[in-house]
Design an enzyme around this catalytic site. Structure first.
Site, mmCIF file in Angstrom:
data_model
loop_
_atom_site.group_PDB
_atom_site.id
_atom_site.type_symbol
_atom_site.label_atom_id
_atom_site.label_comp_id
_atom_site.label_asym_id
_atom_site.label_seq_id
_atom_site.Cartn_x
_atom_site.Cartn_y
_atom_site.Cartn_z
ATOM 1 N N ALA A 37 -21.879 21.682 -32.342
ATOM 2 C CA ALA A 37 -23.255 21.634 -31.516
ATOM 3 C C ALA A 37 -24.066 20.527 -32.433
ATOM 4 O O ALA A 37 -24.220 20.654 -33.611
ATOM 5 C CB ALA A 37 -23.962 22.758 -31.415
ATOM 6 N N ASP A 38 -24.248 19.430 -31.888
ATOM 7 C CA ASP A 38 -25.323 18.448 -32.430
ATOM 8 C C ASP A 38 -26.696 18.911 -32.192
ATOM 9 O O ASP A 38 -27.153 19.953 -31.268
ATOM 10 C CB ASP A 38 -24.983 16.941 -31.879
ATOM 11 C CG ASP A 38 -25.204 16.829 -30.428
ATOM 12 O OD1 ASP A 38 -26.071 17.630 -29.752
ATOM 13 O OD2 ASP A 38 -24.489 15.926 -29.895
ATOM 14 N N SER A 39 -27.891 18.137 -32.781
ATOM 15 C CA SER A 39 -29.084 18.698 -32.535
ATOM 16 C C SER A 39 -29.648 18.693 -31.163
ATOM 17 O O SER A 39 -30.425 19.400 -30.673
ATOM 18 C CB SER A 39 -30.154 17.394 -33.264
ATOM 19 O OG SER A 39 -29.619 16.208 -32.679
#
Length: 80
Positions: A37-39
């Site tokens: 997951a990215d930001s």
């Protein structure tokens, strides 16, 4: 709501969002390391948690949620 019920709902949300089978999700599942997951993914997920559980999660608290277990513990402590 019990911890198991919270975990089940969170697992379902994760399964939908990150295209992973619910059986592969544990309390130790890390959003960035295990789910890539990215930001942006994390912000969207936090918003879904807020909608699902009717809880407001301040940004500084959201930053502390690194694992599924962290999310479950936060929701359990702050449920209405």
């Amino acid at each position: 709501m019990t911890e198991d019920q919270i975990f089940s709902k969170i697992s379902s949300l994760i399964s939908e969002n990150f295209d992973i089978n619910e059986s592969g999700i544990t309390n130790d599942t890390n959003f960035t390391n295990d789910l890539d997951a990215d930001s942006i993914d994390l912000v969207e997920f936090i918003l879904q948690l807020e909608d699902e559980f009717g809880a407001e999660i301040p940004d500084e608290e959201a930053e502390k949620i690194k694992t599924v277990g962290d999310a479950v513990a936060y929701i359990k402590a702050h449920q209405k």
